[in-house]
Scaffold this motif. Structure first.
Motif, short mmCIF file in Angstrom:
data_model
loop_
_atom_site.label_atom_id
_atom_site.label_comp_id
_atom_site.label_asym_id
_atom_site.label_seq_id
_atom_site.Cartn_x
_atom_site.Cartn_y
_atom_site.Cartn_z
N LEU A 1 -38.72 20.91 21.98
CA LEU A 1 -38.06 19.62 21.96
C LEU A 1 -38.05 18.59 22.62
O LEU A 1 -38.03 17.58 22.27
N LEU B 1 -39.20 16.48 19.39
CA LEU B 1 -37.14 16.00 18.33
C LEU B 1 -36.83 14.29 19.81
O LEU B 1 -36.42 13.55 19.25
N SER B 2 -36.18 14.73 21.21
CA SER B 2 -36.17 13.62 21.70
C SER B 2 -36.93 12.55 22.00
O SER B 2 -36.62 11.74 22.04
N ALA C 1 -36.88 10.66 19.23
CA ALA C 1 -35.26 10.18 18.30
C ALA C 1 -35.08 8.76 19.49
O ALA C 1 -34.58 7.62 18.51
N GLN D 1 -37.06 5.63 18.30
CA GLN D 1 -37.12 5.11 17.68
C GLN D 1 -34.88 4.48 17.30
O GLN D 1 -35.25 3.59 17.35
N LEU D 2 -34.69 5.06 18.61
CA LEU D 2 -33.72 4.13 18.28
C LEU D 2 -33.57 2.83 19.90
O LEU D 2 -33.33 1.74 19.50
N GLU E 1 -35.23 0.21 17.29
CA GLU E 1 -34.05 0.14 16.55
C GLU E 1 -33.36 -1.52 17.78
O GLU E 1 -33.48 -3.27 17.08
N ARG F 1 -33.51 -5.09 17.15
CA ARG F 1 -32.53 -6.15 16.24
C ARG F 1 -32.30 -7.37 17.55
O ARG F 1 -31.45 -8.54 17.23
N ALA G 1 -36.02 -3.50 29.22
CA ALA G 1 -35.48 -2.71 29.10
C ALA G 1 -35.59 -1.45 28.07
O ALA G 1 -35.45 -0.45 28.22
N GLU H 1 -38.61 -0.69 28.31
CA GLU H 1 -39.42 0.86 29.07
C GLU H 1 -38.49 1.44 29.35
O GLU H 1 -37.17 2.02 29.70
#
Lengths: 503, 113, 560, 309, 107
Positions: B76, B79-80, B83, B86-87, B90, B94, B110, B112
């Motif tokens: 788990l 996975l988490s 992800a 990755q978020l 991004e 951006r 932020a 962190e």
């Protein structure tokens, strides 16, 4: 089944539980209904609840002992016990009457202002029923943690009521009220855990039987008392009361000032007269009375200096709460006169509820008709809105402690007890409080009775709403005919014990 | 038996080293993207090693179900954290792209977790 | 004590209070209020009938214990009730004409009826709680009569009146609580409560509070400031009733609540000296007034001083007869003062030719008040001589009669000026009969009634009064007063008028201090309502509670 | 040895708490608070109260932290200036005084600690439940739990009452203002089904082993929120009858079962003898469902302007 | 110094920190967090009492542990309501809402 049930009435313990869950039965379906149906259902539940409260009162009177009920059949210390003694029954009936009047007052009739949408009325009716269920539980529960959950239910229902109009000032007041009330209730919880750590039970009566003076009990009672004083907005902890009670919509501020503020005070009475050993009550009495006296003098003076009518009434609430704290040293001393002080305190609690609710309702109608809240613009209003000004005046009469109002009898009882128990400074404070109350009430009523300088442009106000306010004021006056002696009804169920009724 | 304890000790020690490396990366590296890189990689391997170290102890003491749970936890987390990294990348990308990077590096802060 | 069935006389006593009360409350409805002034005529009739028909000493228990609401008609009560009922009736007729073109006469009649109900109740009730209720009703309803006109001065007078009334109520409730608690039972009769006064531990406090509370209503120095203000701004019939009857609530209070048979030398002397001082003080200030109504108001202050002196003397000597004599004197003052106030209205409305007639009437009333032999006033003065005795007090009392004559001369002078200048258009007009007749009847009754009541009240024959020695004793103060008046009339001294409510001006200095106190309270409150101070206060309160409950030996382990 | 670990745990908790209080900026304060919550979860495990550890981590720091994070993000008010040094010192002294008092009381607690454990053990078989805490929650102190569900519902009503009048029937605001992200959707597609299974298991096992309605409900709420954030589920229209019926299932169901208690077992909230386990499971299922929906809606917040997505 | 006493003292310290935070906290969110800290401390105290009352086959007295679960959920709903109020206030202030009648400086 405990106690001799009156024929025709359901048994006392069922009534007790009904008092708590009936408003919940009314509340939950409201989520599915529109505001019109919600209003009708709430008024129905209000009527039924009033009947239940009166039933409990009758049962307690008939049985001559406290009505008891055990949730799920489990007796304390494991289970939760509900118990209504004389004082609880009086409080239940008082709350039922005030909330029924508030319901009638807030009912949408031909001349009441149209609510902008569904939000305000639906939320109001839900919150009203929640307040009621929480109050009934506070008056009958004997378990410290159940009282904590009841207090939280009460606070979470009262906070949205304060900011129901959604204006910025009110939301700020509601936020300040919420966080300070939470501060109070977590201190109360701290006391509760220490009581459990010391005596292995959360039930007030069992804990009282095992209570002995020890550092743990001292810290526990100090934390619980401080928590309740924060929620009762006793001076100097009254920062949230004036903005909250004056900012709320009129029906809500009537409820808040009349009954919601009484729950923490009732609990303090419950702790200091049932739970705490006598020696501690005698030591703490002067402090509570001292702060009460400060509340009376300070908040009455500030009320005199207010320019807005609702703020004046809110500060008057903060002052009148002081009277209830004067009762503690008088009622704690073990003498015949303390029974009189005890009756005087209960009578003041009730008559203040009725008169303050009437005054806030009247102020709401006046603000609706005149369009503003400033005291200066109310000259000559007596001719335009005679019934509202009469309601405000009679409520003020009770606050001033003038005959024939309930406030007068309560003042005389407290004065007699103070004089006999030698607390001269309490007697002096009671008299000065009456003078100052006279000041800030007459400051509004006298200009209202004079002739208006310029003709007042008034918006129409529903006549029956004025009569609801006047009816409440007349009830406060009616309390003036309570005999001037320790009431036997309030003595039912004292000293508290589970012994009576089913073994 | 001794070999088992030795294996566990070694694995857990290695795991701790990776965790230390990850934290060091978090403190020392300049911008959010590289910090994310360090954290995501080091912590995952660290946790994997510690799980590897603990598994034999559990299996030896017969708590097979607990061992399965440890593996599930590790999966788990893989996975988490992947992800989430990755978020955050991004968002960080951006911000640095649109220059919304506030001068005092609040965005970096932020980033962190 | 007919507790069960209410006999005829009990019903009469009850209706004396209920009729005006019910009419007053009914007049709150607009369509009833239109008939207000006429209702005001009907209202006093049951009281008048009660006084005439119900035997003195009759008492009725309205509500059994624990309330024990009882009405009782005793000698002083009957005297004052009869006079009051008469004055209300005649003043009512007078007011109906006097106010016929005043738009607010309906509201005035509401206050009029409520004050009437309170006044009759104060004279009749016999238990402590309902006395306080009646006293509060008459005090607060009288505000409506005083502050009837919508002028700034009336509002100020009203404010001063209300402030002192609320203060008086607070003092009295404290006294009643201490008084009632020395007797077992919830609401004792006044008689029993006063009987228990002798051995009550707070006797001094009770007496002090009672004296201050009731003499404030009577207008004894220094708490008289509200009376000249209120009586001057009220419309004429209002002033007549205020000065005549409402002030007597204080008198009946003292009569009921001071122990008749328990000699209290120091309290008696204190009341006596205060009364005499006020008697002279009232005359002194009254002389400087420029309006007849204010002069009359100060005359009331002075006369109430005399009544207080009489009661003080009675209290000092423990003389049981003093109260009814004081009541007789008060009755005489009630009727005379009522008539004089009505005279002011009549003078205003009549032209120069008729004014002479009115002035003669007013002069007769003035002299009767001063105690000129062969007038009712002389009987009253003679009656109160006995308790005050022949010593220094007696002489001072006589001298005050001289002072009163002087003040009455001033009043007639002002009345003459007022009459000529007031209403030039009146020309040869004669005051309307609706004003003239009630005034004339009241004046006649005021001068003659004491003759009928003198023997039943004092038990003395009239002979003593008409003896040469009695006439001389009555005549010299009046003669002295007239002489000084004539002297002053020749060379009027240049004395600037002292504003009404004389020493009230001293309190102007108090106003900024009060405002300062309020703003300090607001600042402290704003300070305390910051989050930081409130949160800190909460924790400190918790710590304080814990410390208060804690015992020192718990800290023993810290320093063994 | 374990004492050293406990001491370390306590130290960590105190540091996290101090950081949460002393931190200047809103976000780091919430971050410290969430760390504090997780450490408390470990403390609860050390205090042999696994049920409470689950609740503390799931609700105490998880959902509470989420709500506080959302509030910090939306509350862009300038951080008000900190209190003066003198005031802070005074507050510190007073806090120390309180600590001294509490510490003294903790040290002086009665030695044979009074406890209701034997009482619970004696009556547990009557409820034929394995987990004593669930027994206390649902059977012995059922009124507290009933009121607690009403408190949650009331908090939701309070939050909804804050919306402007015109959007009373609208949808709540967007949870994650970021554009669509593949990683989140992938994570959601994988974790949500597993999470739902874990939540249901926790509710089901609650009767006999640590778990229960609140913990299961919290996990289910988390999964719902993740699905909505990832876009798998639309933001619910708050005025829809079905959604509100779900909200009512817990409290109203419990109330009805309570009233049935009068009929079958002559006391309010007493369970009919013989079928206690079945009725209790039914009640717990209703409560779990309501809590999941209520917690999710509380995090989503009040209805804002009707948006056409 | 048993584990319970250690956790008891830690709970007392947490309560003190929470109370300090409630006094010193600026702005409603800081105070809400301090309230949760204080609540957490009190609940740990409940846990310690439960652990001391262990017996009859349970690792800890189940009654206080059940109370803590109820307490945590109640504390959460309080925080949720508080947070919603804070957001609504920020929203209104951002929209340039008129300052409230008495501009109380929230120092």
């Amino acid at each position: 089944m405990s106690g001799g049930a009156l024929p025709g009435l359901p048994p006392a313990d069922m009534l007790l539980v009904l008092a708590v869950i009936l408003p919940l039965f009314g509340l939950l379906p409201l989520l599915l209904l529109g505001s019109r149906l919600a209003e009708r259902l709430t008024l129905l539940v209000l009527a039924a609840g009033l009947a239940v409260a009166l039933g409990i009162g009758a049962e307690v009177a008939a049985a001559g002992q406290a009505a008891t009920a055990f949730i799920g059949g489990w007796r304390p210390p494991l289970g939760v016990g509900l118990r209504a003694d004389g004082l609880s029954a009086v409080m239940l009936v008082m709350t039922a009457v005030v909330l029924c009047a508030t319901g009638l007052y807030a009912m949408t009739g031909p001349a009441t202002p149209r609510a902008a949408g569904e939000r305000m009325p639906t939320a109001f009716w839900m919150l009203l029923l929640c307040v009621w269920s929480a109050l009934n539980l506070v008056f009958v529960a004997e378990d410290l943690f159940t009282l904590y959950v009841a207090l939280e239910l009460l606070t979470f229902a009262a906070v949205p009521l304060v900011c129901l109009d959604g204006k910025e000032g009110q939301i700020e007041a509601a936020l300040r009220y919420l966080v300070f009330a939470l501060f109070g209730s977590v201190l109360y919880l701290l006391g509760t855990v220490l009581i459990y750590a010391l005596y292995g039970t959360l039930d007030i009566i069992l804990a009282a039987r095992r209570a002995s003076v020890s550092p743990g009990l001292v810290v526990a009672l100090a934390a619980m008392t401080a928590g309740m004083m924060a929620k009762a907005a006793l001076f100097p902890l009254h920062l949230w009361l004036p903005p909250a009670h004056s900012g709320a919509p009129p029906a809500a501020s009537a409820m808040l000032s009349a009954v919601v503020i009484k729950a923490p005070i009732f609990l303090l009475v419950r702790f200091w007269l049932d739970l705490a050993p006598e020696s501690l009550a005698v030591k703490v009495g002067p402090i509570l009375a001292g702060l009460g006296a400060a509340a009376i003098l300070m908040c009455s003076l500030v009320a005199l200096a207010q320019h807005r009518l609702k703020l004046l009434i809110a500060y008057s609430t903060a002052a009148q709460i002081g009277y209830l704290f004067l009762m503690f040293p008088l009622a704690a001393a073990a003498s015949a006169w303390s029974a009189l002080a005890w009756t005087g305190g209960a009578l003041h609690l009730a008559s203040h509820a009725f008169s303050k609710a009437a005054m806030f309702m009247a102020a709401g109608l006046i603000a609706e008709a005149v369009g503003h809240d400033r005291i200066k613009g109310l000259t000559g209003l007596g001719r335009a809105l005679p019934v509202s000004v009469a309601a405000f005046g009679l409520g003020g009469l009770s606050l001033m402690g003038l005959p024939p109002a309930g406030g007068f009898v309560a003042k005389v009882m407290l004065l007699s007890a103070a004089v006999h128990l030698g607390n001269w400074w309490i007697a002096l404070v009671i008299l000065i409080g009456g003078l100052l109350a006279g000041g800030y009430v007459l400051r509004v009523v006298v200009p209202a009775l004079q002739r208006p300088a310029a003709p007042l442009a008034l918006r129409p106000v529903a006549g029956w709403r004025e009569w609801v306010a006047l009816a409440l004021a007349l009830v406060a006056v009616g309390l003036g005919f309570v005999p001037l002696e320790p009431s036997a009804y309030l003595a039912i169920g004292r000293p508290a014990s589970w012994a009576e009724g089913a073994p | 038996m001794i070999a088992l304890h030795l294996l566990t000790g070694l694995c857990v020690l290695a795991g701790l080293v990776f965790f230390a490396a990850g934290t060091l990366g978090l403190l020392r590296l300049p911008d959010p993207l590289t910090r994310l890189h360090a954290l995501a990689k080091a912590d995952n391997i660290g946790l994997g090693l510690i799980a590897l170290g603990v598994l034999p102890q559990l299996v030896a003491s017969g708590a097979v179900l607990a061992a399965a749970k440890v593996v599930a936890i590790w999966l788990l987390l893989q996975l988490s954290s992947g992800a989430v990294a990755q978020l955050l990348a991004e968002v960080a990308f951006r911000d640095s792209e649109t220059g919304a990077d506030d001068p005092d590096g609040a965005a970096a802060e932020a980033g962190e977790p | 004590m007919t507790a069960g069935t209410l006999g005829g006389s009990d019903l009469l006593l009850l209706s004396a209070i209920l009729v005006p009360l019910v009419l007053g409350l009914a007049a709150l409805k607009p369509w009833v209020r239109r008939w207000g002034p006429t209702l005001a005529l009907v209202a006093p009739l049951p009281a008048l009938a009660a006084v005439l028909l119900v035997p003195v000493g009759q008492s009725v228990l309205l509500v059994p214990a624990p309330f024990r609401l009882t009405l009782a008609l005793d000698a002083p009560g009957a005297l004052l009730l009869g006079g009051a009922a008469l004055l209300w009736l005649l003043a009512g007729i007078y007011a109906r004409a006097y106010l016929k073109d005043d738009p607010e006469r309906g509201a005035f009649s509401v206050w009029w009826l409520l004050t009437m109900a309170g006044a009759f109740a104060v004279f009749l009730v016999a238990d402590v709680a309902s006395f306080y209720l009646a006293y509060a009703l008459v005090s607060f309803a009288a505000y409506g009569l005083a502050a009837h006109d919508d002028t700034a001065e009336a509002r100020r007078a009203g404010r001063v009146y209300l402030a002192l009334t609320v203060l008086g109520e607070a003092l009295l409730i404290a006294a009643f609580v201490m008084l009632a608690s020395s007797v077992s039972g919830a609401n004792p009769l006044i008689r029993d409560a006063v009987a228990g006064l002798a051995q009550s531990p707070w006797r001094g406090a009770i007496l002090g509070l009672l004296l201050v509370g009731f003499t404030m209503k009577m207008g004894l120095f220094p708490l008289h400031v509200w009376m000249p203000l209120a009586h001057a701004v009220a419309p004429v019939p209002g002033s007549a009733v205020l000065s005549g009857i409402v002030v007597k609530a204080g008198v009946i209070g003292l009569i009921r609540f001071l122990p008749a048979d328990l000699p209290l030398a120091q309290w008696g002397m204190a009341l006596l000296t205060a009364g005499l001082f006020t008697a002279f003080y009232g005359v002194a200030i009254g002389l400087t007034q420029s309006h007849p109504k204010r002069a009359l108001a100060y005359s009331t202050v002075s006369q109430m001083g005399v009544v207080a002196a009489v009661l003080g003397a009675g209290l000092a000597a423990g003389d049981a007869a003093a109260p009814s004599l004081a009541a007789f004197y008060a009755l005489n003052h009630m009727l005379l003062k009522g008539a004089m106030f009505l005279a002011v209205g009549v003078a205003m409305a009549s032209g120069p030719r008729h004014l002479r007639l009115v002035l003669i009437g007013a002069a007769v009333l003035g002299l009767s008040l001063a105690g000129l032999p062969f007038t009712g006033g002389a009987l009253a003065k003679y009656a109160v001589k006995a308790p005050v005795g022949e010593g220094g007090a007696g002489i001072l009392l006589a001298l005050s009669a001289g002072g009163t004559t002087l003040l009455m001369a001033r009043y007639v002078l002002l009345l003459a000026a007022r009459g000529k200048g007031a209403d030039p258009a009146a020309g040869e007009a004669e005051a309307p009969p609706a004003l003239l007749v009630p005034w004339a009847v009241l004046s006649g009754v005021a001068v003659l009634l004491p003759f009928a009541l003198f023997t039943p009240v004092t038990g003395l024959g009239l002979g003593g009064l008409f003896s040469l020695e009695g006439i001389i004793k009555g005549l010299w103060p009046v003669a002295l007063g007239l002489a000084v008046a004539a002297l002053l009339y020749q060379k009027p001294p240049k004395v600037s008028e002292i504003p009404a409510g004389d020493i009230l001006a001293l309190t102007q200095g108090l106003r900024p201090a009060l405002r300062g106190l309020l703003s300090a309270a607001v600042r402290l409150d704003a300070g305390l309502r910051h989050w930081s101070s409130a949160a800190l206060a909460l924790v400190l309160v918790m710590v304080a509670l814990a410390v208060a409950m804690g015992e020192p030996q718990w800290l023993q382990p810290l320093w063994p | 040895m374990s004492l050293a670990f406990d001491a370390l745990l306590c130290l960590l908790a105190l540091l996290a708490a101090l950081r949460a209080v002393a931190a200047g900026e809103g976000f780091s304060r919430v971050a410290a608070f969430m760390a504090y919550g997780l450490i408390l979860g470990l403390v609860w495990v050390r205090l042999a109260a696994v049920d409470v550890a689950l609740t503390e981590v799931a609700v105490g720091s998880g959902v509470t932290g989420l709500v506080l994070l959302r509030a910090v993000a939306r509350d862009d008010a300038p951080a008000p200036l900190a209190a003066g040094l003198a005031y802070r010192l005074l507050a510190g002294v007073v806090a120390l005084l309180v600590f001294a008092g509490l510490a003294a009381v903790v040290l002086l607690l009665p030695e044979p600690a009074p406890s209701l454990a034997p009482e619970v053990a004696r009556h547990l078989p009557a409820t034929d439940l394995g987990n004593p805490i669930t027994a206390v929650l649902i059977v012995f102190r059922a009124l507290d739990t009933l009121l607690e569900t009403v408190v949650l519902l009331l908090a939701l009503i309070g939050v909804w009452a804050l919306s402007p009048d015109r959007t009373w029937a609208g949808r709540p605001a967007v949870l994650l203002p970021a554009p669509w992200s593949g990683a989140l959707e992938f994570l959601a597609r994988l974790v949500v089904p597993v999470g739902v299974l874990v939540g249901l298991y926790m509710f089901w096992a609650g009767a006999d082993v640590p778990g229960g309605a609140f913990q299961g409900g919290a996990v289910l709420a988390a999964m719902a929120l993740m699905a909505i954030a990832a876009g798998l589920l639309p933001r619910p229209v708050l005025a829809r009858r079905r959604l509100r019926a779900l909200l009512l299932a817990g409290p109203f169901g419990f109330l009805l079962v309570g009233v049935l208690g009068w009929v079958f077992a002559d006391a309010f909230l007493a369970y009919p003898p013989g079928v206690e386990k079945a009725v209790i499971i039914l009640v717990e299922a209703a409560i779990t469902l309501s809590i999941a929906v209520t917690l999710a809606l509380l995090v989503l917040g009040p209805p804002v302007a009707e948006e056409t997505e | 110094m048993s584990a319970e006493t250690l956790f008891g003292l830690a709970a007392a310290a947490l309560c003190a920190i929470g109370i300090y935070g409630l006094m010193v906290g600026r702005g409603a969110l800081a105070r809400l967090i301090a309230f949760n800290l204080l609540g957490g401390g009190v609940f740990v105290l409940f846990g310690v009492v439960a652990r001391r009352g262990a017996g009859a086959g349970f690792g800890g007295d189940p009654v206080p542990q059940a109370l803590v679960i109820t307490g945590i959920v109640v504390a959460f709903s309080a925080t949720a309501l508080g947070a919603a109020l804070v957001e609504r206030l920020a929203q209104l202030r951002a929209k340039g809402g008129a300052p409230s009648e008495e501009p109380e400086a929230d120092t």
